[in-house]
Scaffold this active site. Structure first.
Site, mmCIF file in Angstrom:
data_model
loop_
_atom_site.group_PDB
_atom_site.id
_atom_site.type_symbol
_atom_site.label_atom_id
_atom_site.label_comp_id
_atom_site.label_asym_id
_atom_site.label_seq_id
_atom_site.Cartn_x
_atom_site.Cartn_y
_atom_site.Cartn_z
ATOM 1 N N GLU A 64 12.087 -33.074 0.003
ATOM 2 C CA GLU A 64 12.536 -33.605 -1.405
ATOM 3 C C GLU A 64 12.836 -35.121 -1.228
ATOM 4 O OE1 GLU A 64 14.957 -31.795 -4.013
ATOM 5 O OE2 GLU A 64 14.515 -29.717 -3.261
ATOM 6 N N GLU B 37 0.870 -1.037 0.068
ATOM 7 C CA GLU B 37 -0.076 0.099 0.053
ATOM 8 C C GLU B 37 0.783 1.231 -0.078
ATOM 9 O OE1 GLU B 37 -2.067 -2.644 3.195
ATOM 10 O OE2 GLU B 37 -0.152 -2.674 1.990
ATOM 11 N N ARG C 193 11.883 -42.878 2.352
ATOM 12 C CA ARG C 193 11.590 -43.301 3.638
ATOM 13 C C ARG C 193 11.006 -41.910 4.523
ATOM 14 N NH1 ARG C 193 15.816 -45.957 7.707
ATOM 15 N NH2 ARG C 193 16.934 -43.991 7.243
ATOM 16 N N SER D 141 7.368 -41.254 5.880
ATOM 17 C CA SER D 141 7.204 -40.858 7.231
ATOM 18 C C SER D 141 6.320 -39.458 7.337
ATOM 19 C CB SER D 141 8.415 -40.528 7.786
ATOM 20 O OG SER D 141 9.161 -41.877 8.052
ATOM 21 N N CYS E 30 -2.397 -3.234 7.293
ATOM 22 C CA CYS E 30 -2.157 -3.415 8.816
ATOM 23 C C CYS E 30 -2.457 -1.979 9.398
ATOM 24 C CB CYS E 30 -0.848 -3.805 8.624
ATOM 25 S SG CYS E 30 0.385 -2.421 8.200
ATOM 26 N N SER F 60 19.662 -41.795 -9.455
ATOM 27 C CA SER F 60 18.376 -40.988 -9.592
ATOM 28 C C SER F 60 18.820 -40.045 -10.618
ATOM 29 C CB SER F 60 17.892 -40.814 -8.415
ATOM 30 O OG SER F 60 18.896 -39.751 -7.714
ATOM 31 N N CYS G 295 -0.012 0.727 7.714
ATOM 32 C CA CYS G 295 -0.300 1.369 6.409
ATOM 33 C C CYS G 295 -1.740 2.156 6.413
ATOM 34 C CB CYS G 295 -0.515 0.232 5.366
ATOM 35 S SG CYS G 295 0.741 -0.859 5.024
#
Length: 366
Positions: free
Chosen positions: A299, A52, A303, A307, A75, A168, A84
């Site tokens: 990433e 703003e 496992r 999880s 705010c 990979s 603001c």
């Protein structure tokens, strides 16, 4: 006057701050007078001027009697910058159109109420769903003080993220990998398990050619502190932290000496509870939240992904599928106990499908 048109413009402006504003939200603002845009602005980074303020400064004297379109309720409190609302009043704005209310329970509705008491018309709800989606990370963090968690994986069509030898590189194409670098830039932290570190020796930085970007903090789950002190992750020259999560019950003197050596190199540690000899991800989210980590990109490996789903901490997925079939044993996307029946599967909603080269990206919410 087309409120929808100008709010979409404000949402587009807000996107310029993606990856730079945490722990603040992305916000865009447009000042409109007599149907013409006279000022534009967005929040560029935490600690810098709010959208703003920038839009009103851009409009200059034309802000008097104008309408302010802003993607988040202005705010009305002092933080790193002044409120603001005072700027809006001083500029002579006659009407404020906001896409959504501030979700922060400590300030919700305060800005609108203050402006209305000063005689300024305030409206909410234009492009509200788009605004909430844009700031989904901020909304979760201010409401729960926990990071918004994304799981990303790259898989063959038959569900393998690596061969039986752990290879990979690379499952997906260059276009997909560039998008992942943008995901890292957008995230406060990226998390992997120690097996991924040992197998791939990754950098986990954000590298976007031709664009300024920020590295995420690198979080390694390593309950027994088995990481090699020569790992690339521990040699990074980056403005962001490398954080190793170890068991809160580690007492072996050799490991404690290793921890102290790494601390002298700037490596940070979190001591976290374990469950079944693995880091318990549920309480870890509270710890990361207390560190102002608002978003977390998981990433791998398989496992850790399993999880994360089992712990119920995942908010969103980005699953890349390459047009390849491994056709045999390999590392699955998830490795761990699953449900006995298909009815026990975790549903994914609001699914979107995109394409990068010949790869398919499936995006959705848990």
């Amino acid at each position: 006057m087309d409120d929808l048109f100008f709010m979409k413009m404000a949402l587009d402006l807000a996107e310029n701050g993606r990856g730079f504003t945490s722990p603040n939200p992305m916000v865009g603002a447009v000042v409109v007078k007599d149907g013409k845009v006279v000022g534009k602005g967005y929040h560029a980074a935490a600690g810098k001027a709010h959208a703003e303020i920038n839009a009103i400064d851009n409009a200059k004297m034309d802000a008097k009697g104008a309408v302010l379109y802003v993607t988040l309720e202005p705010c009305n409190h002092f933080g790193k910058t002044p409120p603001c609302t005072e700027k809006i009043i001083k500029a002579g704005i006659r009407r404020v159109v906001s896409a959504m209310k501030d979700p922060n329970p400590d300030v919700k509705g305060g800005g609108a109420e203050y402006l209305r008491n000063k005689g300024i018309e305030v409206e909410f709800g234009v492009c509200e769903s788009e605004a909430k989606r844009q700031n989904e990370v901020f909304i979760k963090y201010v409401e729960q003080k926990r990071p918004f968690v994304i799981v990303k994986c790259a898989s063959t069509l038959d569900g393998r993220i690596a061969t039986k030898t752990g290879d990979s590189k690379w499952v997906t194409c260059e276009e997909s990998r560039q998008f992942v670098h943008r995901l890292r830039h957008f995230s406060d932290a990226v998390m992997v398990g120690i097996d991924t570190v040992k197998r791939d020796d990754p950098k986990l930085t954000a590298r976007i050619e031709g664009s300024k970007c920020l590295d995420p903090a690198r979080v390694i789950l390593d309950s027994r502190l088995s990481i090699s002190e020569d790992a690339i992750l521990l040699q990074q020259h980056s403005d962001s932290d490398t954080i190793i999560v170890i068991s809160d019950s580690v007492s072996d003197e050799a490991l404690l000496q290793k921890k102290r050596r790494l601390e002298t190199k700037g490596i940070k540690f979190i001591e976290s509870p374990t469950k079944g000899n693995l880091i318990d991800l549920e309480p870890l989210m509270n710890i990361l939240g207390s560190m102002e980590i608002t978003s977390l990109l998981i990433e791998g490996g398989s496992r850790v992904i399993s999880s994360a789903f089992s712990a119920g901490i995942v908010d969103k997925i980005f699953f890349f599928f390459a047009p390849k079939i491994l056709g045999g044993n390999g590392v699955p996307i998830c490795s761990g106990p699953g449900p006995a029946l298909m009815s026990g599967c975790i549903p994914v909603k609001e699914v979107a499908i995109n394409r990068f080269g010949n790869d398919i990206l499936i995006e959705g919410y848990i």
